[in-house]
Design a protein around this motif. Sequence first.
Motif, PDB file in Angstrom:
ATOM      1  N   ARG A  15       8.395   6.502  15.369  1.00  0.00           N
ATOM      2  CA  ARG A  15       6.967   6.639  15.706  1.00  0.00           C
ATOM      3  C   ARG A  15       6.075   5.910  14.705  1.00  0.00           C
ATOM      4  O   ARG A  15       5.057   5.323  15.064  1.00  0.00           O
ATOM      5  N   LYS A  16       6.472   5.953  13.422  1.00  0.00           N
ATOM      6  CA  LYS A  16       5.661   5.313  12.388  1.00  0.00           C
ATOM      7  C   LYS A  16       6.535   4.968  11.191  1.00  0.00           C
ATOM      8  O   LYS A  16       7.372   5.764  10.767  1.00  0.00           O
ATOM      9  N   PHE A  17       6.330   3.767  10.672  1.00  0.00           N
ATOM     10  CA  PHE A  17       7.025   3.299   9.474  1.00  0.00           C
ATOM     11  C   PHE A  17       5.950   3.021   8.426  1.00  0.00           C
ATOM     12  O   PHE A  17       5.118   2.130   8.605  1.00  0.00           O
ATOM     13  N   VAL A  18       5.927   3.805   7.358  1.00  0.00           N
ATOM     14  CA  VAL A  18       4.919   3.636   6.311  1.00  0.00           C
ATOM     15  C   VAL A  18       5.555   2.950   5.106  1.00  0.00           C
ATOM     16  O   VAL A  18       6.590   3.407   4.595  1.00  0.00           O
ATOM     17  N   TYR A  19       4.920   1.865   4.670  1.00  0.00           N
ATOM     18  CA  TYR A  19       5.433   1.093   3.537  1.00  0.00           C
ATOM     19  C   TYR A  19       4.499   1.236   2.352  1.00  0.00           C
ATOM     20  O   TYR A  19       3.290   1.023   2.464  1.00  0.00           O
ATOM     21  N   LEU A  20       5.055   1.594   1.198  1.00  0.00           N
ATOM     22  CA  LEU A  20       4.286   1.708  -0.038  1.00  0.00           C
ATOM     23  C   LEU A  20       4.266   0.348  -0.723  1.00  0.00           C
ATOM     24  O   LEU A  20       5.242  -0.060  -1.347  1.00  0.00           O
ATOM     25  N   SER A  21       3.149  -0.351  -0.585  1.00  0.00           N
ATOM     26  CA  SER A  21       2.957  -1.634  -1.254  1.00  0.00           C
ATOM     27  C   SER A  21       2.147  -1.396  -2.528  1.00  0.00           C
ATOM     28  O   SER A  21       2.308  -0.358  -3.185  1.00  0.00           O
ATOM     29  N   SER A  22       1.242  -2.320  -2.868  1.00  0.00           N
ATOM     30  CA  SER A  22       0.498  -2.178  -4.124  1.00  0.00           C
ATOM     31  C   SER A  22      -0.751  -3.035  -4.103  1.00  0.00           C
ATOM     32  O   SER A  22      -0.786  -4.102  -3.474  1.00  0.00           O
ATOM     33  N   LEU A  23      -1.773  -2.599  -4.824  1.00  0.00           N
ATOM     34  CA  LEU A  23      -2.968  -3.416  -5.021  1.00  0.00           C
ATOM     35  C   LEU A  23      -2.614  -4.720  -5.728  1.00  0.00           C
ATOM     36  O   LEU A  23      -3.347  -5.712  -5.621  1.00  0.00           O
ATOM     37  N   SER A  24      -1.476  -4.749  -6.405  1.00  0.00           N
ATOM     38  CA  SER A  24      -1.051  -5.945  -7.141  1.00  0.00           C
ATOM     39  C   SER A  24      -0.817  -7.159  -6.247  1.00  0.00           C
ATOM     40  O   SER A  24      -0.720  -8.279  -6.754  1.00  0.00           O
ATOM     41  N   VAL A  25      -0.728  -6.960  -4.930  1.00  0.00           N
ATOM     42  CA  VAL A  25      -0.547  -8.119  -4.053  1.00  0.00           C
ATOM     43  C   VAL A  25      -1.760  -9.039  -4.109  1.00  0.00           C
ATOM     44  O   VAL A  25      -1.673 -10.214  -3.737  1.00  0.00           O
ATOM     45  N   TYR A  26      -2.899  -8.518  -4.579  1.00  0.00           N
ATOM     46  CA  TYR A  26      -4.116  -9.333  -4.627  1.00  0.00           C
ATOM     47  C   TYR A  26      -4.306 -10.057  -5.951  1.00  0.00           C
ATOM     48  O   TYR A  26      -5.068 -11.019  -6.026  1.00  0.00           O
ATOM     49  N   GLY A  27      -3.637  -9.619  -6.996  1.00  0.00           N
ATOM     50  CA  GLY A  27      -3.748 -10.321  -8.264  1.00  0.00           C
ATOM     51  C   GLY A  27      -5.167 -10.361  -8.802  1.00  0.00           C
ATOM     52  O   GLY A  27      -5.994  -9.495  -8.526  1.00  0.00           O
TER      53      GLY A  27
END
Length: 328
Positions: free
Chosen positions: A105-117
Amino acid sequence: MITGGSGFIGSHIVDEALRRDMEVWVAVRKSTSRRYLQDSRINFIEININSADDVYKKLYSLSFDYVVHAAGVTKCADENDFFRINTEGTRQLTEGILRSGMKVRKFVYLSSLSVYGAIHEEQPYVPIKEEDHPQPNTKYGESKLLAEKYLDSISGKLPVVILRPTGVYGPREKDYLMMAKSIKNHVDFSVGYKRQDITFVYVKDVVKAVFLALERGESGRKYFLSDGNVYQSTTFSNLIREELGHPWWIRIKSPLFLLKIITTIGEWTGRITGKVTALNNDKYNILSQRNWQCDITPAVKELGYSPEYNLQRGVKETIEWYKENKWL
């Protein structure tokens, strides 16, 4: 199913899922510590998430309504491990899930603000928004961004919601613990003389956002997470010192060039010894970055996200936990 359930954020996600009386499965390796996974209600499944074949074999007879992918690394002795685990691990996990035919139903991925540099550094102190173009300046950020791009490419096949928390702190976290130990030992260390705007989010608020994303998040959406406030670099150390009973201290502010020398030495030492060190080139880019503001309005409006912890409350609870568990 929760990946990374033995880690800092993942273990808190497991706790909340159990509190909600959900059937909880934690994906682990044989070597995974189960220190925070002692509840008898937890189901364990040994999976190599870096192998789509193994994921498929272990999951083809199972069915999960929700998957939270919190597994990942934030520091490595070999920078290639960022991409092997954070990027390729995400791809292999989702490929295995898709091959299994499971209707998630839902796949939640924990990314990071660091993708923006370090964007907006030329015009600092402007909140980062989703429409801004990511420019990661760390290998960690690059690996997370590549994972995000892959998940974007399969959004029609898997309902993915991505969360991008800023600096996460709280019980069981070890990186900010280093600062608390330093202050307890009478030294507060900071870098750079230019104003630095920092954002934080308490781990329980991240967990709250995870379950809101499972309930309300739309496939393909990405949300920044912070406590909604902006702090100066000294605020965190001042609050830690207060909770430690105001020990005497010396505040050392290092120029960036000295930090660069220290982290370069740490980087090479880590490569030679094969041991993970917190003092590396990624850490230099993180500490030297002056603007960590981010816009959480979409999470507030679309998910109903409402942070319960400001920094003062969160630091108090964190230091209390460190003391109770003999970490301080």
